[in-house]
Design an enzyme around this catalytic site. Sequence first.
Site, PDB file in Angstrom:
ATOM      1  N   ARG A 176       0.833  -1.219   0.000  1.00  0.00           N
ATOM      2  CA  ARG A 176       0.000   0.000   0.000  1.00  0.00           C
ATOM      3  C   ARG A 176       0.869   1.273   0.000  1.00  0.00           C
ATOM      4  O   ARG A 176       0.504   2.285   0.597  1.00  0.00           O
ATOM      5  CB  ARG A 176      -0.945   0.041   1.204  1.00  0.00           C
ATOM      6  CG  ARG A 176      -1.956  -1.069   1.233  1.00  0.00           C
ATOM      7  CD  ARG A 176      -2.947  -0.957   0.093  1.00  0.00           C
ATOM      8  NE  ARG A 176      -4.071  -1.859   0.244  1.00  0.00           N
ATOM      9  CZ  ARG A 176      -4.074  -3.151  -0.126  1.00  0.00           C
ATOM     10  NH1 ARG A 176      -3.009  -3.688  -0.688  1.00  0.00           N
ATOM     11  NH2 ARG A 176      -5.153  -3.897   0.038  1.00  0.00           N
ATOM     12  N   SER A 183     -10.331  -0.679   3.363  1.00  0.00           N
ATOM     13  CA  SER A 183      -9.583  -0.906   4.611  1.00  0.00           C
ATOM     14  C   SER A 183      -9.087   0.437   5.139  1.00  0.00           C
ATOM     15  O   SER A 183      -8.412   1.170   4.418  1.00  0.00           O
ATOM     16  CB  SER A 183      -8.366  -1.789   4.360  1.00  0.00           C
ATOM     17  OG  SER A 183      -8.756  -3.024   3.841  1.00  0.00           O
ATOM     18  N   GLU A 217      -4.351   3.494   6.570  1.00  0.00           N
ATOM     19  CA  GLU A 217      -4.047   3.369   5.142  1.00  0.00           C
ATOM     20  C   GLU A 217      -4.643   4.552   4.373  1.00  0.00           C
ATOM     21  O   GLU A 217      -4.111   4.991   3.357  1.00  0.00           O
ATOM     22  CB  GLU A 217      -4.664   2.057   4.625  1.00  0.00           C
ATOM     23  CG  GLU A 217      -4.205   1.681   3.235  1.00  0.00           C
ATOM     24  CD  GLU A 217      -5.223   0.869   2.474  1.00  0.00           C
ATOM     25  OE1 GLU A 217      -5.659   1.326   1.405  1.00  0.00           O
ATOM     26  OE2 GLU A 217      -5.566  -0.220   2.951  1.00  0.00           O
TER      27      GLU A 217
HETATM   28  N1  EPU Z   1     -10.522 -11.046   9.992  1.00  0.00           N
HETATM   29  C1  EPU Z   1     -11.202 -11.109  11.190  1.00  0.00           C
HETATM   30  N2  EPU Z   1     -12.183 -10.184  11.446  1.00  0.00           N
HETATM   31  C2  EPU Z   1     -12.512  -9.223  10.548  1.00  0.00           C
HETATM   32  C3  EPU Z   1     -11.819  -9.151   9.327  1.00  0.00           C
HETATM   33  C4  EPU Z   1     -10.820 -10.073   9.062  1.00  0.00           C
HETATM   34  O1  EPU Z   1     -10.948 -11.967  12.008  1.00  0.00           O
HETATM   35  O2  EPU Z   1     -13.411  -8.433  10.856  1.00  0.00           O
HETATM   36  C5  EPU Z   1      -9.472 -12.043   9.729  1.00  0.00           C
HETATM   37  C6  EPU Z   1     -10.055 -13.301   9.119  1.00  0.00           C
HETATM   38  O3  EPU Z   1      -9.375 -14.399   9.665  1.00  0.00           O
HETATM   39  C7  EPU Z   1      -9.680 -13.213   7.662  1.00  0.00           C
HETATM   40  C8  EPU Z   1      -8.408 -12.417   7.698  1.00  0.00           C
HETATM   41  O4  EPU Z   1      -8.549 -11.533   8.802  1.00  0.00           O
HETATM   42  O5  EPU Z   1      -9.489 -14.475   7.120  1.00  0.00           O
HETATM   43  C9  EPU Z   1      -8.138 -11.634   6.428  1.00  0.00           C
HETATM   44  O6  EPU Z   1      -9.301 -10.892   6.093  1.00  0.00           O
HETATM   45  P1  EPU Z   1      -9.603 -10.474   4.566  1.00  0.00           P
HETATM   46  O7  EPU Z   1      -9.439 -11.637   3.661  1.00  0.00           O
HETATM   47  O8  EPU Z   1     -10.910  -9.772   4.558  1.00  0.00           O
HETATM   48  O9  EPU Z   1      -8.430  -9.527   4.198  1.00  0.00           O
HETATM   49  P2  EPU Z   1      -7.768  -8.290   4.978  1.00  0.00           P
HETATM   50  O10 EPU Z   1      -6.381  -8.654   5.288  1.00  0.00           O
HETATM   51  O11 EPU Z   1      -8.637  -7.843   6.090  1.00  0.00           O
HETATM   52  C10 EPU Z   1      -6.772  -7.235   2.799  1.00  0.00           C
HETATM   53  C11 EPU Z   1      -6.770  -5.911   2.114  1.00  0.00           C
HETATM   54  C12 EPU Z   1      -8.072  -5.696   1.367  1.00  0.00           C
HETATM   55  C13 EPU Z   1      -8.252  -6.802   0.343  1.00  0.00           C
HETATM   56  C14 EPU Z   1      -8.242  -8.144   1.082  1.00  0.00           C
HETATM   57  C15 EPU Z   1      -8.281  -9.329   0.134  1.00  0.00           C
HETATM   58  C16 EPU Z   1      -5.340  -4.507   3.482  1.00  0.00           C
HETATM   59  C17 EPU Z   1      -5.259  -3.350   4.394  1.00  0.00           C
HETATM   60  N3  EPU Z   1      -6.551  -4.849   3.084  1.00  0.00           N
HETATM   61  O12 EPU Z   1      -7.789  -7.172   3.815  1.00  0.00           O
HETATM   62  O13 EPU Z   1      -7.960  -4.475   0.656  1.00  0.00           O
HETATM   63  O14 EPU Z   1      -9.468  -6.654  -0.369  1.00  0.00           O
HETATM   64  O15 EPU Z   1      -7.005  -8.266   1.850  1.00  0.00           O
HETATM   65  O16 EPU Z   1      -7.062  -9.449  -0.530  1.00  0.00           O
HETATM   66  O17 EPU Z   1      -4.313  -5.088   3.112  1.00  0.00           O
HETATM   67  C18 EPU Z   1      -8.351  -2.116   0.813  1.00  0.00           C
HETATM   68  O18 EPU Z   1      -7.137  -1.981   0.795  1.00  0.00           O
HETATM   69  O19 EPU Z   1      -9.132  -1.145   0.869  1.00  0.00           O
HETATM   70  C19 EPU Z   1      -8.910  -3.469   0.801  1.00  0.00           C
HETATM   71  C20 EPU Z   1     -10.221  -3.701   0.942  1.00  0.00           C
END
Ligand code: EPU
Length: 338
Positions: free
Chosen positions: A164, A238, A334
């Site tokens: 990012r 995010s 972010e």
């Molecule tokens: N999780 C929780 N609770 C929550 C959310 C997530 O426990 O409320 C845990 C779950 O175990 C889940 C893991 O976190 O499996 C990962 O969650 P998710 O797959 O939703 O991905 P993220 O790491 O929360 C990142 C990016 C997103 C992108 C997704 C999918 C960042 C800051 N965010 O989110 O990007 O869509 O991966 O690749 O790296 C954005 O940047 O605006 C964005 C939406």
Amino acid sequence: MLMLTNYSLKKYHTFGTDVYASYFTEINSVNDFKALQKEAIYTSHTSLILGGGSNLLFTKNFNGLVIKNNLKGIDIVKQDADFVYVKAAAGENWHQFVLWCVNHNYGGIENLSLIPGCVGASPMQNIGAYGVEIKDVCHEVNTIDVNSGEEKKFSNVACKFGYRESVFKHVYKNKYLITSVIFKLNKKPVFNTSYGAIEQELKNMGITQASVKAISDAVINIRSSKLPDPAKIGNAGSFFKNPEVSKQKHDELKQQHPNLVAYVLDNGNYKLAAGWLIEQCDFKGKRFGDAGVHVNQALVLVNYGTANGSEIYNLSQQILDAVQKTFGVTLEREVNIY
Ligand code: EPU
């Protein structure tokens, strides 16, 4: 060029808070911008270039000139048997551009379907999702120096992409107007379905043979089910980054919290799921007036209607403090704060 004063930005940013710019104009061509650069209103005011407004939070009115980047156009600049180089103007809607590539069966950005915002913002914060980042497909970024008016090209390496991150977010923040981005896409697509949710969704869809279109559809389904649509509930995706911690810190946390969600990185450090940390601090689904934490994804802060930027910012600070206190981990925003 139409110059508006004391202009509401409500429909120009995805948090949808009611803030005003002292001056507002739109540029539809590079020449529009070059002409604007000669005007006193430009040289005597701080300016902010706005694309889709999907990664920022205004905590107050913008005391200066907001320039909406409306540059349009998608062109193939060169191609060979394997690759096609597609130039997309900065003001093109990101998802519409992804769909254009999907319809041409050009592979590389299908995992980035449905990300809000414009093409010009995509290299700025190296947008990423489901195992793909802009840095994997960005060939070149075309810009104009906002002070000198000189045109400058940034190669992939010169963009210094990180998680990012890019030079446009820090070192060169507000120094260059991005006019277009050239993407190197694959005519013989190699699919990235390593992110578990994609495999699962393809199965749910009954798809046995991956394709650019099938992956794009799968990502659209996943995102639509988990993330709020900014057209309906204000948000900027995010709000925080997933923090990186040392192995030692990770091991300590894992001992205290066996359910910790973390991924090991190539450098031996660990990336923690910020959504999980925030959920453990009991913020998921919480609402404070019209500012809240999304019910399905704790990493996303939302505006249910009339929240202002300060309320959303204050909520983000409460979350930062709670995660710091509970886990000794510092979250980083972010979203760009103005
Ligand atoms: N999780 C929780 N609770 C929550 C959310 C997530 O426990 O409320 C845990 C779950 O175990 C889940 C893991 O976190 O499996 C990962 O969650 P998710 O797959 O939703 O991905 P993220 O790491 O929360 C990142 C990016 C997103 C992108 C997704 C999918 C960042 C800051 N965010 O989110 O990007 O869509 O991966 O690749 O790296 C954005 O940047 O605006 C964005 C939406």
